[in-house]
Design a protein around this motif. Structure first.
Motif, PDB file in Angstrom:
ATOM      1  N   THR A 253       0.684  -1.300   0.066  1.00  0.00           N
ATOM      2  CA  THR A 253       0.036   0.024   0.169  1.00  0.00           C
ATOM      3  C   THR A 253       0.725   1.279   0.034  1.00  0.00           C
ATOM      4  O   THR A 253       0.374   2.447  -0.120  1.00  0.00           O
ATOM      5  CB  THR A 253      -0.959  -0.050   1.022  1.00  0.00           C
ATOM      6  N   SER A 254       2.125   1.014   0.170  1.00  0.00           N
ATOM      7  CA  SER A 254       3.029   2.201   0.131  1.00  0.00           C
ATOM      8  C   SER A 254       4.015   2.326  -1.028  1.00  0.00           C
ATOM      9  O   SER A 254       4.731   1.543  -1.366  1.00  0.00           O
ATOM     10  CB  SER A 254       3.871   2.072   1.678  1.00  0.00           C
ATOM     11  N   TYR A 255       3.431   3.370  -1.941  1.00  0.00           N
ATOM     12  CA  TYR A 255       4.309   3.469  -3.104  1.00  0.00           C
ATOM     13  C   TYR A 255       6.127   3.659  -2.735  1.00  0.00           C
ATOM     14  O   TYR A 255       6.886   3.193  -3.363  1.00  0.00           O
ATOM     15  CB  TYR A 255       4.051   4.613  -3.972  1.00  0.00           C
ATOM     16  N   PHE A 256       5.981   4.557  -1.660  1.00  0.00           N
ATOM     17  CA  PHE A 256       7.494   4.911  -1.100  1.00  0.00           C
ATOM     18  C   PHE A 256       8.300   3.620  -0.879  1.00  0.00           C
ATOM     19  O   PHE A 256       9.546   3.659  -1.270  1.00  0.00           O
ATOM     20  CB  PHE A 256       7.420   5.801   0.250  1.00  0.00           C
ATOM     21  N   SER A 257       7.713   2.590  -0.316  1.00  0.00           N
ATOM     22  CA  SER A 257       8.372   1.394  -0.003  1.00  0.00           C
ATOM     23  C   SER A 257       8.681   0.579  -1.065  1.00  0.00           C
ATOM     24  O   SER A 257       9.842   0.102  -1.401  1.00  0.00           O
ATOM     25  CB  SER A 257       7.574   0.694   1.013  1.00  0.00           C
ATOM     26  N   PHE A 258       7.669   0.669  -2.265  1.00  0.00           N
ATOM     27  CA  PHE A 258       7.993   0.223  -3.514  1.00  0.00           C
ATOM     28  C   PHE A 258       9.264   0.643  -4.058  1.00  0.00           C
ATOM     29  O   PHE A 258      10.031   0.125  -4.479  1.00  0.00           O
ATOM     30  CB  PHE A 258       6.846   0.150  -4.219  1.00  0.00           C
ATOM     31  N   LEU A 259       9.221   2.197  -4.000  1.00  0.00           N
ATOM     32  CA  LEU A 259      10.317   2.795  -4.744  1.00  0.00           C
ATOM     33  C   LEU A 259      11.644   2.721  -4.057  1.00  0.00           C
ATOM     34  O   LEU A 259      12.647   2.361  -4.529  1.00  0.00           O
ATOM     35  CB  LEU A 259       9.888   4.318  -4.797  1.00  0.00           C
ATOM     36  N   ALA A 260      11.578   2.385  -2.518  1.00  0.00           N
ATOM     37  CA  ALA A 260      12.729   2.265  -1.786  1.00  0.00           C
ATOM     38  C   ALA A 260      13.644   1.015  -2.185  1.00  0.00           C
ATOM     39  O   ALA A 260      14.614   1.057  -2.494  1.00  0.00           O
ATOM     40  CB  ALA A 260      12.489   2.286  -0.362  1.00  0.00           C
ATOM     41  N   CYS A 261      12.677   0.020  -2.539  1.00  0.00           N
ATOM     42  CA  CYS A 261      13.201  -1.335  -2.925  1.00  0.00           C
ATOM     43  C   CYS A 261      14.106  -1.066  -4.321  1.00  0.00           C
ATOM     44  O   CYS A 261      15.126  -1.703  -4.536  1.00  0.00           O
ATOM     45  CB  CYS A 261      12.442  -2.414  -3.031  1.00  0.00           C
ATOM     46  N   GLY A 262      13.477  -0.359  -5.093  1.00  0.00           N
ATOM     47  CA  GLY A 262      13.969  -0.052  -6.343  1.00  0.00           C
ATOM     48  C   GLY A 262      15.319   0.845  -6.314  1.00  0.00           C
ATOM     49  O   GLY A 262      16.308   0.627  -7.170  1.00  0.00           O
ATOM     50  N   MET A 263      15.428   1.765  -5.296  1.00  0.00           N
ATOM     51  CA  MET A 263      16.372   2.650  -5.174  1.00  0.00           C
ATOM     52  C   MET A 263      17.729   1.610  -4.879  1.00  0.00           C
ATOM     53  O   MET A 263      18.908   2.135  -5.114  1.00  0.00           O
ATOM     54  CB  MET A 263      16.019   3.432  -4.136  1.00  0.00           C
ATOM     55  N   LEU A 264      17.511   0.525  -4.123  1.00  0.00           N
ATOM     56  CA  LEU A 264      18.695  -0.266  -4.078  1.00  0.00           C
ATOM     57  C   LEU A 264      19.404  -0.563  -5.026  1.00  0.00           C
ATOM     58  O   LEU A 264      20.579  -0.611  -5.257  1.00  0.00           O
ATOM     59  CB  LEU A 264      18.349  -1.278  -3.096  1.00  0.00           C
TER      60      LEU A 264
END
Lengths: 342, 309
Positions: B106-117
């Protein structure tokens, strides 16, 4: 190494190069070169930029593969046993390759690690070598604080870490000031005299080749033009010249002078004699004696010895070269010279 | 200049008493010590040389973190998909269901954080090639190659230093993401360890790729061009920023062959328990192991051919 060992090995050969060639595209950087380096000597490669000096060193230190020909270094074939060649020779490259962010001692230890020398051996040895090149006080300083001369000495210590039998030095004094250059020469002579090491150096400073090398190969356009001792090379372009000016222009005593044993040739213009001789120092008093015995007076006398510069220009030609610029080499030389002066 | 002068005078002074040098004669020539002849010798020395440059120079570390943090804080926070949906009159439950459907969380931010790795790993690995170019230009590469160190160790040293950097930078980015509000409800030791194994594998493959592309190069500008040429497509044609579901079909096909997508997929499953899978977790691992092993092997084989002219 004991003296007896040094004596027995002095006459033997440590590098044998046969018909070596290296072609880059259309350029023959090294063209069918053959020579030998004797154990215990300082052998110099002298030639203009782009003559093939560094290429030859790169082949002998296994950095490049030759297009054809063969070479045996320290008893190992450069094709079959490149790793044994690497273990037995030391290399001091033209550039300052030490890592600026590391201390002097860590740079030497890094080289030791690359040779696979265990730390138990390399730690005390690195200290010894830094002492040898008088860097013990700067050992724990970062290389970025070193002067050009200190960097050059550090490279020398790195090149000696694997107890090499043969040390390659590519332009060891490029860009150094006169004092530092003298110091580097001192080390090179010391390595030969005290440690009986064989040294193979390239230079385009003739003065350097003359004062350091036992034998010199003059190389140009990838060919070796002459090999010999500095004396032989000077000799081969004609010996010493004695110029004598007499008070009286008459009589002509050319034939009397020519009768002196060491005289090769006499030219007379007015009352000036230009005498080509062997061993000028011995010939000149004898010539003086002959002139005096004729009752004539000498007003001026000079002895000119040929320099290696003359020999070199004689062999490589006097025209200025418009060389094909090697971008990479120019960059490295620029960096080397800049750091040498920092 | 003044310092320089002092050194020269000192050198001249030393020169006048050479007997000091020979007083204690060091061993310069002698039978060589017992050498380590394993093909792995020197590998750690080479790796550590590069790593040391980095950890002794915190500015490099900090500047390399700016980009992912800016992405997270500005892009991640600005792209508030939740408001998008709630603006259209949906209830919170409906909104969460839609987000869950697209992002697996439910959190796009968490989704993106993984992509940022993955982003950090991509750009850190890319600079391993640059490092080869600089070693070549300053002559260190030739010096290393004139020693009996294995040619493959020269390549793998570059790969490992870059992997080391990637792991540490990814860890820092993860911590920053958590501080900025990443969902930590699914965090557990095994998941985090697994995510870092994935990062290790991806960094190995990518660093080997960039190192081998630089084996013959002496031009750093080419490297900059290559980094952009390879990294941007790898980043955008992956699921790092957006889920595969919202992409056109042709792009989905590309995303499915991009190893970076499998890394993102695995990291999301392991860290935030994302329910929308590209593939099963074991498939992700298999793809990345193959990626790392194959590219490293190619790098080592190329080093035998390309490192001596």
């Amino acid at each position: 190494m004991s003296t007896t060992q040094a004596e027995t090995t002095l006459s033997s050969v440590i590098v044998t190069v046969e018909n070596l060639s290296k072609v880059f595209g259309k350029l023959k950087a090294v063209d069918n070169v053959s020579f030998e380096v004797k154990m215990g000597e300082i052998f110099g490669f002298v030639g203009p930029n782009g003559a093939g000096k560094t290429t030859t060193i790169n082949i002998l230190t296994t950095l490049m593969k030759p297009s054809s020909g063969s070479a045996v270094v320290c008893g190992y074939d450069i094709f079959k046993d490149p790793n044994e060649v690497r273990r037995n020779v030391g290399v001091v490259p033209q550039e300052y390759t030490a890592d600026e962010d590391m201390t002097g001692i860590n740079n030497v230890l890094l080289c030791a690690d690359l040779y696979g020398i265990p730390r138990s051996d390399s730690k005390p040895h690195a200290q010894e070598l830094l002492k040898l090149v008088e860097l013990q006080d700067a050992a724990k300083r970062k290389v970025s604080t070193y002067s050009g001369g200190m960097r050059r000495r550090l490279e020398l210590a790195c090149g000696l870490i694997n107890y090499p039998k043969l040390l390659f030095l590519d332009e060891p004094t490029l860009g150094l000031d006169v004092q530092t250059r003298t110091v580097v020469w001192k080390y090179i002579k010391m390595l030969k005299d005290e440690y009986h090491m064989t040294l193979f150096l390239t230079t385009h400073y003739l003065e350097e080749a003359d004062s350091l090398c036992d034998r010199i190969a003059i190389i140009d356009h990838g060919h070796i033009i002459r090999i010999g001792t500095p004396e032989e090379l000077k000799e081969s372009i004609g010996g010493d010249v004695i110029a004598v000016t007499l008070k009286e222009s008459e009589p002509d005593i050319s034939s009397d002078i020519a009768s002196v044993k060491l005289v090769k040739n006499v030219q007379k213009t007015d009352n000036n004699y230009r005498i080509k001789v062997e061993l000028g120092e011995e010939a000149s008093p004898q010539i003086m004696d002959v002139i005096r015995s004729k009752g004539l007076h000498v007003t001026k006398i000079s002895l000119t010895k040929p320099t290696l510069d003359e020999a070199y220009l004689e062999f490589t030609g006097r025209t200025l070269r418009e060389e094909e610029g090697d971008k990479m080499q120019m960059f490295r030389q620029r960096v080397t010279v800049r750091r040498a002066r920092s | 200049m003044e310092k320089n002068k002092q050194t020269s005078t000192k050198e001249t002074a030393e020169q006048q008493k050479p007997e000091d040098v020979s007083a204690e004669k060091p061993t310069v020539v002698r039978a060589s010590p017992k050498l380590n002849r394993s093909p792995l010798h020197g590998l750690w020395a080479l790796t550590n040389r590069d790593l040391r440059k980095w950890y002794t120079n915190p500015i490099q570390l900090i500047t390399s973190l700016i980009q992912p943090v800016v992405w997270l804080a500005l892009f991640g926070k600005a792209l508030n998909f939740g408001t998008f949906i709630s603006g259209s009159g949906a209830t919170v439950a409906q909104q969460n269901a839609i987000l869950q459907g697209f992002f697996g969380t439910t959190s796009y931010f968490s989704f993106l954080a993984c992509g940022m790795l993955a982003f950090v790993v991509l750009f850190t690995s890319a600079f391993s090639g640059m490092s080869v170019v600089f070693d070549r230009r300053f002559g260190f590469l030739n010096k290393a190659l004139s020693t009996p160190v294995a040619r493959g160790a020269v390549v793998m040293g570059k790969v490992l230093q870059s992997v080391g950097r990637s792991l540490i930078q990814a860890a820092i980015v993860l911590v920053i993401a958590v501080i900025l509000g990443m969902d930590t409800s699914h965090f557990n030791v095994v998941g985090i360890a697994g995510a870092f194994v994935i990062i290790f594998l991806m960094a190995t493959g990518l660093s080997a790729l960039f190192t081998m592309l630089a084996l013959r190069s002496s031009d750093w500008q080419t490297q900059v061009a290559l980094i952009n040429l390879i990294n941007l497509p790898l980043l955008f044609a992956s699921n790092a920023l957006f889920p595969i579901k919202i992409m056109p079909a042709w792009l989905q096909d590309i995303v499915r062959v991009n190893p970076v997508s499998y890394a993102n997929d695995a990291v999301r499953q392991l860290l935030i328990g994302a329910t929308v899978h590209l593939a099963a977790l074991w498939v992700d691992f298999a793809v990345l192991i193959a990626f790392a092993v194959i590219l490293s092997a190619i790098g080592i084989v190329l080093s035998w051919r390309l490192l001596s002219k």
